[in-house]
Design a protein around this motif. Structure first.
Motif, PDB file in Angstrom:
ATOM      1  N   THR A   1       0.795  -1.679  -0.038  1.00 18.95           N
ATOM      2  CA  THR A   1      -0.039  -0.344  -0.144  1.00 18.95           C
ATOM      3  C   THR A   1       1.145   1.242   0.106  1.00 18.95           C
ATOM      4  O   THR A   1       0.554   2.515  -0.607  1.00 18.95           O
ATOM      5  N   ILE A   2       2.172   1.695   0.801  1.00 21.83           N
ATOM      6  CA  ILE A   2       2.972   1.958   0.955  1.00 21.83           C
ATOM      7  C   ILE A   2       3.005   2.454  -0.645  1.00 21.83           C
ATOM      8  O   ILE A   2       3.639   3.892  -1.101  1.00 21.83           O
ATOM      9  N   LEU A   3       3.667   1.509  -1.565  1.00 26.50           N
ATOM     10  CA  LEU A   3       4.478   1.795  -2.468  1.00 26.50           C
ATOM     11  C   LEU A   3       3.381   2.191  -3.499  1.00 26.50           C
ATOM     12  O   LEU A   3       3.575   3.496  -4.940  1.00 26.50           O
ATOM     13  N   VAL A   4       1.868   1.551  -2.971  1.00 23.29           N
ATOM     14  CA  VAL A   4       1.171   1.982  -4.228  1.00 23.29           C
ATOM     15  C   VAL A   4       1.231   3.950  -4.137  1.00 23.29           C
ATOM     16  O   VAL A   4       0.503   3.973  -5.065  1.00 23.29           O
ATOM     17  N   VAL A   5       0.718   4.095  -2.654  1.00 24.20           N
ATOM     18  CA  VAL A   5       0.774   5.370  -2.827  1.00 24.20           C
ATOM     19  C   VAL A   5       1.548   6.399  -2.937  1.00 24.20           C
ATOM     20  O   VAL A   5       1.480   7.431  -4.728  1.00 24.20           O
ATOM     21  N   ILE A   6       3.122   5.924  -3.003  1.00 25.12           N
ATOM     22  CA  ILE A   6       4.691   5.883  -4.075  1.00 25.12           C
ATOM     23  C   ILE A   6       3.648   6.137  -4.993  1.00 25.12           C
ATOM     24  O   ILE A   6       4.210   7.037  -5.691  1.00 25.12           O
ATOM     25  N   ALA A   7       3.576   5.460  -6.281  1.00 32.08           N
ATOM     26  CA  ALA A   7       2.935   5.507  -7.333  1.00 32.08           C
ATOM     27  C   ALA A   7       2.455   6.669  -7.907  1.00 32.08           C
ATOM     28  O   ALA A   7       2.509   6.904  -8.964  1.00 32.08           O
ATOM     29  N   ILE A   8       1.346   6.364  -7.124  1.00 34.56           N
ATOM     30  CA  ILE A   8      -0.072   7.335  -7.323  1.00 34.56           C
ATOM     31  C   ILE A   8       0.700   8.843  -7.606  1.00 34.56           C
ATOM     32  O   ILE A   8       0.192   9.826  -8.911  1.00 34.56           O
ATOM     33  N   LEU A   9       1.085   8.832  -6.508  1.00 28.11           N
ATOM     34  CA  LEU A   9       2.064  10.405  -6.717  1.00 28.11           C
ATOM     35  C   LEU A   9       2.935  10.594  -7.276  1.00 28.11           C
ATOM     36  O   LEU A   9       3.039  11.910  -7.492  1.00 28.11           O
ATOM     37  N   VAL A  10       3.859  10.045  -8.005  1.00 27.63           N
ATOM     38  CA  VAL A  10       4.724  10.239  -9.018  1.00 27.63           C
ATOM     39  C   VAL A  10       3.885  10.165 -10.205  1.00 27.63           C
ATOM     40  O   VAL A  10       4.249  10.601 -10.930  1.00 27.63           O
ATOM     41  N   SER A  11       2.379   9.195 -10.659  1.00 30.88           N
ATOM     42  CA  SER A  11       2.593   9.522 -11.634  1.00 30.88           C
ATOM     43  C   SER A  11       1.491  10.633 -11.825  1.00 30.88           C
ATOM     44  O   SER A  11       1.734  10.907 -13.130  1.00 30.88           O
ATOM     45  N   THR A  12       0.964  11.155 -10.676  1.00 35.04           N
ATOM     46  CA  THR A  12       0.015  12.476 -10.898  1.00 35.04           C
ATOM     47  C   THR A  12       0.692  13.770 -10.748  1.00 35.04           C
ATOM     48  O   THR A  12       0.435  14.409 -11.575  1.00 35.04           O
ATOM     49  N   GLY A  13       2.049  13.451 -10.173  1.00 37.38           N
ATOM     50  CA  GLY A  13       2.756  14.320 -10.061  1.00 37.38           C
ATOM     51  C   GLY A  13       2.737  15.877 -10.754  1.00 37.38           C
ATOM     52  O   GLY A  13       2.688  16.871 -10.775  1.00 37.38           O
ATOM     53  N   PRO A  14       3.369  15.045 -11.791  1.00 40.47           N
ATOM     54  CA  PRO A  14       4.120  15.713 -13.043  1.00 40.47           C
ATOM     55  C   PRO A  14       2.917  16.095 -13.693  1.00 40.47           C
ATOM     56  O   PRO A  14       3.015  17.390 -14.285  1.00 40.47           O
ATOM     57  N   THR A  15       1.737  16.122 -13.609  1.00 39.91           N
ATOM     58  CA  THR A  15       0.880  16.133 -14.477  1.00 39.91           C
ATOM     59  C   THR A  15       0.669  17.052 -13.649  1.00 39.91           C
ATOM     60  O   THR A  15       0.258  17.949 -14.953  1.00 39.91           O
ATOM     61  N   ILE A  16       0.066  17.412 -12.819  1.00 37.45           N
ATOM     62  CA  ILE A  16      -0.061  18.613 -12.187  1.00 37.45           C
ATOM     63  C   ILE A  16       0.625  19.457 -12.166  1.00 37.45           C
ATOM     64  O   ILE A  16      -0.039  20.972 -12.377  1.00 37.45           O
ATOM     65  N   VAL A  17       1.896  19.291 -11.875  1.00 38.44           N
ATOM     66  CA  VAL A  17       2.410  20.376 -12.049  1.00 38.44           C
ATOM     67  C   VAL A  17       2.672  20.971 -13.467  1.00 38.44           C
ATOM     68  O   VAL A  17       2.660  22.225 -13.650  1.00 38.44           O
ATOM     69  N   THR A  18       2.944  20.448 -14.771  1.00 39.71           N
ATOM     70  CA  THR A  18       2.942  21.059 -15.470  1.00 39.71           C
ATOM     71  C   THR A  18       1.591  21.687 -16.043  1.00 39.71           C
ATOM     72  O   THR A  18       1.295  22.572 -17.182  1.00 39.71           O
ATOM     73  N   GLN A  19       0.142  20.922 -15.074  1.00 38.31           N
ATOM     74  CA  GLN A  19      -0.793  21.348 -16.076  1.00 38.31           C
ATOM     75  C   GLN A  19      -1.750  22.447 -15.550  1.00 38.31           C
ATOM     76  O   GLN A  19      -2.649  23.434 -15.638  1.00 38.31           O
ATOM     77  N   ARG A  20      -0.771  22.782 -14.502  1.00 34.71           N
ATOM     78  CA  ARG A  20      -1.163  24.130 -12.783  1.00 34.71           C
ATOM     79  C   ARG A  20      -2.399  24.106 -13.146  1.00 34.71           C
ATOM     80  O   ARG A  20      -3.374  24.802 -12.933  1.00 34.71           O
ATOM     81  N   SER A  21      -3.199  22.483 -11.826  1.00 35.71           N
ATOM     82  CA  SER A  21      -4.381  22.351 -11.973  1.00 35.71           C
ATOM     83  C   SER A  21      -4.714  23.437 -10.745  1.00 35.71           C
ATOM     84  O   SER A  21      -3.717  22.744  -9.660  1.00 35.71           O
ATOM     85  N   SER A  22      -5.821  23.309 -10.767  1.00 35.91           N
ATOM     86  CA  SER A  22      -6.295  23.396  -9.405  1.00 35.91           C
ATOM     87  C   SER A  22      -5.949  22.619  -8.534  1.00 35.91           C
ATOM     88  O   SER A  22      -6.302  21.575  -8.834  1.00 35.91           O
ATOM     89  N   LEU A  23      -6.708  22.870  -6.725  1.00 36.71           N
ATOM     90  CA  LEU A  23      -6.313  21.796  -6.203  1.00 36.71           C
ATOM     91  C   LEU A  23      -7.438  20.667  -6.314  1.00 36.71           C
ATOM     92  O   LEU A  23      -7.583  19.478  -5.519  1.00 36.71           O
ATOM     93  N   ALA A  24      -8.448  21.395  -6.381  1.00 37.26           N
ATOM     94  CA  ALA A  24      -9.779  20.327  -6.451  1.00 37.26           C
ATOM     95  C   ALA A  24      -9.724  19.573  -7.868  1.00 37.26           C
ATOM     96  O   ALA A  24     -10.367  18.185  -7.777  1.00 37.26           O
ATOM     97  N   ASP A  25      -9.326  20.214  -9.273  1.00 41.32           N
ATOM     98  CA  ASP A  25      -8.993  18.938 -10.249  1.00 41.32           C
ATOM     99  C   ASP A  25      -7.546  17.876  -9.724  1.00 41.32           C
ATOM    100  O   ASP A  25      -8.248  17.212 -10.346  1.00 41.32           O
ATOM    101  N   ALA A  26      -7.110  18.023  -8.902  1.00 44.42           N
ATOM    102  CA  ALA A  26      -5.083  17.316  -8.680  1.00 44.42           C
ATOM    103  C   ALA A  26      -5.913  16.514  -7.718  1.00 44.42           C
ATOM    104  O   ALA A  26      -6.054  15.172  -8.268  1.00 44.42           O
ATOM    105  N   LEU A  27      -6.820  16.988  -6.723  1.00 41.09           N
ATOM    106  CA  LEU A  27      -7.911  16.020  -5.781  1.00 41.09           C
ATOM    107  C   LEU A  27      -8.749  15.145  -6.657  1.00 41.09           C
ATOM    108  O   LEU A  27      -8.640  13.995  -6.181  1.00 41.09           O
TER     109      LEU A  27
END
Length: 165
Positions: free
Chosen positions: A106-132
């Motif tokens: 579960t720890i590894l999957v949470v890390i994987a979710i954050l690594v997968s979604t992090g660059p997308t959220i940063v590059t698109q400069r999305s709002s907190l609601a869209d990121a969540l």
């Protein structure tokens, strides 16, 4: 060799499932828990290597920027599996903090979710609601599947179907 073949077949099936319904299953939502469990099934270097190869092949099939996910996850799995390290100069052993075996996937999957979604959220400069919303779409599939597969892994250990170190 059988383990590598089984991991490859299951990963191929997960990729097909994710490609068939991209609106329901985001890319990696089924594959990531499968790879995490396969990395931690026998708790050996071969399992981590096989999981890393599957993640690299997934990145080749669906390139998403730099291949950060295979590097981070194989490193995190290796760190979770390291028990002690000895310093040859002083003769002392350095203990690493240990997490229970049932929470490691579960720890590894949470890390994987954050690594997968992090660059997308940063590059698109999305709002907190869209990121969540993006993180929720991954987590609603990945985390329950990981918990279910962790239970199967523990059950297999109880019945002697996998080696426990």
């Amino acid at each position: 060799m059988k383990g590598f073949l089984v991991i490859g077949i299951l990963a191929w099936g997960a990729m097909i499932l994710e490609q068939s319904r991209p609106a329901v299953l985001p890319a990696g939502a089924v594959l990531l828990p499968l790879v995490m469990i396969s990395m931690l099934w026998n708790r050996t270097a071969g399992g981590i290597f096989a999981g890393g190869v599957v993640l690299i092949l997934d990145w080749i099939a669906r390139p998403q920027g730099i291949p950060l996910l295979p590097v981070v996850l194989t490193f995190a799995a290796t760190v979770l599996l390291v028990r002690t390290a000895s310093d040859p100069w002083t003769g002392t052993e350095i203990r690493q903090p240990q997490f229970p075996e049932w929470i490691q996937p579960t720890i590894l999957v949470v890390i994987a979710i954050l690594v997968s979604t992090g660059p997308t959220i940063v590059t698109q400069r999305s709002s907190l609601a869209d990121a969540l919303h993006l993180i929720r779409s991954y987590a609603m599939v990945s985390i329950p599947l990981t918990v279910l597969m962790t239970g199967v892994m523990k059950l297999a250990a109880e019945f002697g179907l996998r080696r426990v170190s």
